[in-house]
Design an enzyme around this catalytic site. Structure first.
Site, PDB file in Angstrom:
ATOM      1  N   MET A  13       5.973  88.039 107.201  1.00 46.17           N
ATOM      2  CA  MET A  13       6.883  89.004 107.824  1.00 46.17           C
ATOM      3  C   MET A  13       8.026  89.342 106.872  1.00 46.17           C
ATOM      4  SD  MET A  13       6.806  88.319 111.840  1.00 46.17           S
ATOM      5  CE  MET A  13       7.952  86.977 111.920  1.00 46.17           C
TER       6      MET A  13
ATOM      7  N   ALA B  36      11.136  88.894 103.928  1.00 45.27           N
ATOM      8  CA  ALA B  36      12.278  88.003 103.640  1.00 45.27           C
ATOM      9  C   ALA B  36      11.730  86.771 102.932  1.00 45.27           C
ATOM     10  CB  ALA B  36      13.051  87.650 104.898  1.00 45.27           C
TER      11      ALA B  36
ATOM     12  N   HIS C  78      10.504  83.741 100.483  1.00 47.94           N
ATOM     13  CA  HIS C  78      11.108  82.609  99.779  1.00 47.94           C
ATOM     14  C   HIS C  78       9.985  81.858  99.075  1.00 47.94           C
ATOM     15  CE1 HIS C  78       9.482  80.371 103.106  1.00 47.94           C
ATOM     16  NE2 HIS C  78      10.203  81.072 103.958  1.00 47.94           N
TER      17      HIS C  78
ATOM     18  N   HIS D 208       6.577  81.156 100.873  1.00 47.34           N
ATOM     19  CA  HIS D 208       5.605  82.259 100.869  1.00 47.34           C
ATOM     20  C   HIS D 208       4.941  82.385  99.496  1.00 47.34           C
ATOM     21  CE1 HIS D 208       8.619  83.839 103.945  1.00 47.34           C
ATOM     22  NE2 HIS D 208       7.511  83.722 104.633  1.00 47.34           N
TER      23      HIS D 208
ATOM     24  N   GLN E 236       5.044  89.885 118.503  1.00 47.23           N
ATOM     25  CA  GLN E 236       5.163  88.430 118.593  1.00 47.23           C
ATOM     26  C   GLN E 236       6.589  87.950 118.836  1.00 47.23           C
ATOM     27  OE1 GLN E 236       3.587  87.825 114.492  1.00 47.23           O
ATOM     28  NE2 GLN E 236       5.120  86.206 114.362  1.00 47.23           N
TER      29      GLN E 236
ATOM     30  N   GLY F 170       0.941  78.514 106.104  1.00 51.02           N
ATOM     31  CA  GLY F 170       1.788  77.356 105.864  1.00 51.02           C
ATOM     32  C   GLY F 170       1.731  76.320 106.975  1.00 51.02           C
TER      33      GLY F 170
ATOM     34  N   LYS G 202       4.177  74.709 107.785  1.00 50.73           N
ATOM     35  CA  LYS G 202       5.460  74.900 108.466  1.00 50.73           C
ATOM     36  C   LYS G 202       5.262  75.388 109.910  1.00 50.73           C
ATOM     37  CE  LYS G 202       9.847  76.557 108.853  1.00 50.73           C
ATOM     38  NZ  LYS G 202       9.648  77.713 109.637  1.00 50.73           N
TER      39      LYS G 202
ATOM     40  N   GLN H 252       0.818  77.579 114.942  1.00 51.05           N
ATOM     41  CA  GLN H 252       0.240  78.882 114.594  1.00 51.05           C
ATOM     42  C   GLN H 252      -1.079  78.689 113.849  1.00 51.05           C
ATOM     43  OE1 GLN H 252       2.600  82.290 112.968  1.00 51.05           O
ATOM     44  NE2 GLN H 252       1.925  81.526 111.010  1.00 51.05           N
TER      45      GLN H 252
HETATM   46  P1  AMP Z   1       6.475  84.137 108.083  1.00 48.69           P
HETATM   47  O1  AMP Z   1       6.751  85.287 107.193  1.00 48.69           O
HETATM   48  O2  AMP Z   1       7.650  83.252 108.301  1.00 48.69           O
HETATM   49  O3  AMP Z   1       5.780  84.532 109.338  1.00 48.69           O
HETATM   50  O4  AMP Z   1       5.459  83.200 107.305  1.00 48.69           O
HETATM   51  C1  AMP Z   1       4.356  83.695 106.623  1.00 48.69           C
HETATM   52  C2  AMP Z   1       3.523  82.542 106.146  1.00 48.69           C
HETATM   53  O5  AMP Z   1       4.300  81.710 105.288  1.00 48.69           O
HETATM   54  C3  AMP Z   1       3.040  81.624 107.284  1.00 48.69           C
HETATM   55  O6  AMP Z   1       1.719  81.204 107.028  1.00 48.69           O
HETATM   56  C4  AMP Z   1       4.009  80.491 107.231  1.00 48.69           C
HETATM   57  O7  AMP Z   1       3.502  79.282 107.756  1.00 48.69           O
HETATM   58  C5  AMP Z   1       4.240  80.377 105.734  1.00 48.69           C
HETATM   59  N1  AMP Z   1       5.501  79.684 105.456  1.00 48.69           N
HETATM   60  C6  AMP Z   1       6.720  79.968 105.967  1.00 48.69           C
HETATM   61  N2  AMP Z   1       7.634  79.088 105.518  1.00 48.69           N
HETATM   62  C7  AMP Z   1       6.974  78.219 104.715  1.00 48.69           C
HETATM   63  C8  AMP Z   1       7.364  77.070 103.957  1.00 48.69           C
HETATM   64  N3  AMP Z   1       8.608  76.646 103.947  1.00 48.69           N
HETATM   65  N4  AMP Z   1       6.407  76.420 103.253  1.00 48.69           N
HETATM   66  C9  AMP Z   1       5.122  76.844 103.276  1.00 48.69           C
HETATM   67  N5  AMP Z   1       4.693  77.926 103.955  1.00 48.69           N
HETATM   68  C10 AMP Z   1       5.608  78.593 104.671  1.00 48.69           C
END
Ligand code: AMP
Length: 279
Positions: free
Chosen positions: A27, A29, A31, A34, A58, A146, A148, A152
């Site tokens: 989504m 932003a 770091h 990702h 979501q 992830g 994390k 999910q």
């Molecule tokens: P998001 O953009 O937060 O929805 O996350 C996109 C993907 O990045 C998902 O598969 C998350 O689980 C993964 N992700 C987010 N934060 C982390 C992290 N700190 N370490 C590893 N994967 C991550």
């Protein structure tokens, strides 16, 4: 790195590729967490395709959707630095064309009802819908997600199984800040005061592992962990010690071969989640 905004353009390019595709849905932003998913895809010899789409379906809280950080230019530069091959950054209309019902309505049993499912009604239905839609567009060989977001991942694994999709799901370990705080797009919204307190989430998870290794009952550990989080100045929503397959509570270390502790807690206005594999 190629950037696609239209489904048709991305599909046309993908059709001409011969290398396996590794897909990293996000989504934005972005770091290092990702980027690690992108790097994993590249290490596995895949063509790395990332997507950035803040999925409205979501978010159960409209304020959370509105406040979700959007940093597309910085994200693009980061993806280039991680050697990502292509970025798919569609509009809402591209993902959900008017008049088409793409909602995924699978029965995930308890997987989407416990923990996040209890506190974020509708969240996982929206998540499953967008992941299924993106998988249908990209048709990757491998999907990188992830740890994390452990719940999910469990639900996506179950969706892939139920729909018999020919996709390998790869779990990337949680990438953390030096003080243990799990990297999250939401961390930028933490006040300086809350940023200091937030690593207590990871510290509590580590304490939990030690306590479970000493064979203490899970219920006792749960009560103490919730207290530790509250004492630190966080507002925990849940703290659960669960079986890593079923996400059902375990009572004791001997109850399962795969045990995970999962936390959601507010640090000020920011809702953070984290987890640790205990066994
Ligand atoms: P998001 O953009 O937060 O929805 O996350 C996109 C993907 O990045 C998902 O598969 C998350 O689980 C993964 N992700 C987010 N934060 C982390 C992290 N700190 N370490 C590893 N994967 C991550």
């Amino acid at each position: 790195m190629l950037i696609f905004k239209k489904v048709a353009d991305l599909r046309q390019w993908l059709a001409s590729q011969t290398t396996s595709v590794g897909f990293v849905p996000t989504m934005g932003a972005l770091h290092d967490g990702h980027l690690e998913l992108v790097r994993m895809a590249k290490r596995d010899g895949c063509l790395a395709v990332a997507s950035i789409f803040v999925n409205p379906t979501q978010f159960n809280d409209p304020k959370d959707l509105e406040k979700y950080p959007r940093t597309v230019e910085k994200d693009t530069a980061l993806l280039i630095s991680a050697h990502c091959d292509a970025l798919f950054a569609p509009t809402v209309e591209e993902v959900y064309p008017t008049g088409e019902n793409l909602t995924i309505d699978l029965d995930f049993k308890q997987l989407d009802k416990v923990m996040e499912g209890e506190f974020r009604p509708g969240h996982f239905k929206g998540m499953a819908t967008v992941v299924n839609r993106l998988l249908d567009i990209v048709q990757p060989h491998r999907l990188y997600m992830g740890q994390k977001d452990f719940q999910q991942l469990s639900i996506v694994r179950d969706m892939i199984r139920q729909l018999a999709l020919p996709i390998e799901l790869v779990m990337c370990p949680t990438v953390r800040e030096p003080d243990g705080l799990a990297m999250s797009s939401r961390n930028v919204r933490l006040t300086p005061e809350m940023r200091v307190i937030a690593p207590m989430i990871h510290q509590t998870l580590q304490w939990t592992k030690t306590a479970l290794d000493k064979n203490r009952p899970a219920a006792e550990i749960q009560t103490e962990a919730l207290q530790k989080l509250a004492d630190a100045g966080l507002r925990p929503e849940y703290f659960e010690i669960v079986d890593g397959e079923t996400l059902l509570n375990v009572l004791h270390r001997n109850d399962s071969e795969f045990i995970v502790a999962c936390i959601a807690a507010f640090a000020g206005e920011v809702r953070l989640i984290d987890n640790l594999i205990l066994k």
